[in-house]
Write a protein that holds these residues in place. Structure first.
Motif, PDB file in Angstrom:
ATOM      1  N   LEU A  63      28.694  -3.428  45.966  1.00 21.59           N
ATOM      2  CA  LEU A  63      28.096  -2.536  46.951  1.00 21.59           C
ATOM      3  C   LEU A  63      28.469  -1.103  46.608  1.00 21.59           C
ATOM      4  CD1 LEU A  63      26.609  -2.370  49.772  1.00 21.59           C
ATOM      5  CD2 LEU A  63      28.905  -2.330  50.797  1.00 21.59           C
ATOM      6  N   LEU A  64      27.506  -0.201  46.701  1.00 18.63           N
ATOM      7  CA  LEU A  64      27.776   1.221  46.584  1.00 18.63           C
ATOM      8  C   LEU A  64      27.875   1.811  47.988  1.00 18.63           C
ATOM      9  CD1 LEU A  64      25.231   2.104  43.733  1.00 18.63           C
ATOM     10  CD2 LEU A  64      27.690   1.663  43.533  1.00 18.63           C
ATOM     11  N   PRO A  65      28.771   2.761  48.211  1.00 15.85           N
ATOM     12  CA  PRO A  65      28.992   3.248  49.583  1.00 15.85           C
ATOM     13  C   PRO A  65      27.760   3.877  50.224  1.00 15.85           C
ATOM     14  CG  PRO A  65      30.202   4.572  47.976  1.00 15.85           C
ATOM     15  CD  PRO A  65      29.706   3.368  47.258  1.00 15.85           C
ATOM     16  N   GLU A  66      26.854   4.407  49.414  1.00 18.43           N
ATOM     17  CA  GLU A  66      25.672   5.045  49.987  1.00 18.43           C
ATOM     18  C   GLU A  66      24.537   4.069  50.277  1.00 18.43           C
ATOM     19  OE1 GLU A  66      25.602   5.677  45.448  1.00 18.43           O
ATOM     20  OE2 GLU A  66      27.077   5.751  47.081  1.00 18.43           O
ATOM     21  N   ASP A  84      39.813   3.358  50.368  1.00 17.28           N
ATOM     22  CA  ASP A  84      39.260   3.698  49.055  1.00 17.28           C
ATOM     23  C   ASP A  84      38.888   5.184  49.056  1.00 17.28           C
ATOM     24  OD1 ASP A  84      37.569   4.112  46.840  1.00 17.28           O
ATOM     25  OD2 ASP A  84      36.743   2.096  46.935  1.00 17.28           O
ATOM     26  N   VAL A  85      39.713   5.992  48.417  1.00 15.75           N
ATOM     27  CA  VAL A  85      39.521   7.445  48.493  1.00 15.75           C
ATOM     28  C   VAL A  85      38.253   7.906  47.781  1.00 15.75           C
ATOM     29  CG1 VAL A  85      41.967   7.973  48.801  1.00 15.75           C
ATOM     30  CG2 VAL A  85      41.023   7.803  46.471  1.00 15.75           C
ATOM     31  N   ASP A  86      37.699   7.072  46.898  1.00 17.84           N
ATOM     32  CA  ASP A  86      36.439   7.423  46.256  1.00 17.84           C
ATOM     33  C   ASP A  86      35.235   7.006  47.087  1.00 17.84           C
ATOM     34  OD1 ASP A  86      37.846   8.489  44.160  1.00 17.84           O
ATOM     35  OD2 ASP A  86      37.438   6.844  42.763  1.00 17.84           O
ATOM     36  N   ALA A  87      35.415   6.055  47.994  1.00 14.65           N
ATOM     37  CA  ALA A  87      34.288   5.539  48.773  1.00 14.65           C
ATOM     38  C   ALA A  87      34.241   6.054  50.199  1.00 14.65           C
ATOM     39  CB  ALA A  87      34.323   4.011  48.789  1.00 14.65           C
ATOM     40  N   VAL A  88      35.392   6.225  50.845  1.00  4.06           N
ATOM     41  CA  VAL A  88      35.400   6.610  52.262  1.00  4.06           C
ATOM     42  C   VAL A  88      34.626   7.893  52.525  1.00  4.06           C
ATOM     43  CG1 VAL A  88      36.873   7.364  54.176  1.00  4.06           C
ATOM     44  CG2 VAL A  88      37.466   5.308  52.885  1.00  4.06           C
TER      45      VAL A  88
END
Length: 254
Positions: A63-66, A84-88
């Motif tokens: 899953l991608l966050p967007e 997840d600092v790259d996803a949040v």
């Protein structure tokens, strides 16, 4: 990439569905279509920031966050496979999604520059309770040791179903005595490292709480995290306790 977003978006209305996103990450879709996420790890930030090969991501990113717009995102503690600092930042960039995170996540929020989102972010502690849309969310004690002293577990009640995600925790039967006995789902770690329950201890918690179903988590993502789902499964069968091992990206109707 498995099309988890498509599975979630096309899951039938009128059903409550639980999806596995890997590690300790789960998504609940309510019967009315609202979405709640717990501890999604969607990037490769752990290896990038921790810098050792034992944290290389071994499961595919499903899953991608967007790809989805969540109503609620929960981070039970500040370890990077849970916050997840790259996803949040991408997950809350829509200015609508509520981020509920343990109080010791504040430094990560500030480091990521997320104070900008103001009222979207709520810091939570054990005994906090709130209702957001279709979801009643109760935060409970867990014991993840001195590395995350403010970590929380979470009980989500939706459409009359009750899902308890223990968060990262050792076995604390003394605290579990006060937990509900009408759980539809119990989700807990089995990796036995970093202060977490192992394959023998989650069954002990299941014996005490008697959920309709127990789902193990926190295995398979990183080599250094260990966890043997086969051993867990054998113990649960020996004890005649109901359990279910979810495939990555799988959804089950509650």
């Amino acid at each position: 990439m498995l099309r988890l977003a498509e599975r979630i978006l096309t899951a039938p209305r009128g059903k409550t569905v639980l999806f596995s996103a890997g590690q300790a990450g789960y998504i609940i879709k309510s019967a009315a279509g609202e979405l709640l996420a717990i501890d999604l790890y969607l990037s490769e930030c752990v290896e990038r920031l921790e810098g050792h090969h034992g944290y290389r991501r071994l499961l595919p990113q499903v899953l991608l966050p967007e790809e989805l717009e969540f109503d609620v995102v929960i981070c039970t503690h500040p370890h990077l496979d849970h916050f997840d600092v790259d996803a949040v930042p991408a997950l809350i960039a829509n200015h609508r999604t509520r981020l509920l995170c343990s109080v010791d996540c504040r430094k990560l929020v500030e480091k990521d520059g997320l104070e900008y989102y103001g009222d979207q972010i709520t810091y939570v502690a054990p005994k906090d309770c709130m209702t957001i849309g279709d979801f009643r969310i109760d935060f409970v004690d867990c014991d993840h040791g001195t590395g995350a002293p403010d970590a929380v577990g979470v009980i989500v009640t939706v459409d009359g179903k009750k899902v308890y995600e223990t968060g990262d925790t050792c076995l604390r039967l003394d605290r579990a005595i006060s937990l509900p006995r009408d759980l539809d789902v119990l989700i807990g770690p089995i990796n036995g490292a970093y202060g977490n329950m192992n394959e023998e201890e989650l069954p002990q918690l299941a014996e005490l709480l008697c959920p309709r179903m127990t789902i193990p988590c926190h295995y398979g993502m990183f080599a250094s995290h260990h966890g043997d789902p086969g051993k867990f499964y054998d113990i649960m069968r020996e004890k005649n306790l109901p359990c279910y091992l979810m495939q990555l990206g799988e959804g089950i109707v509650l």
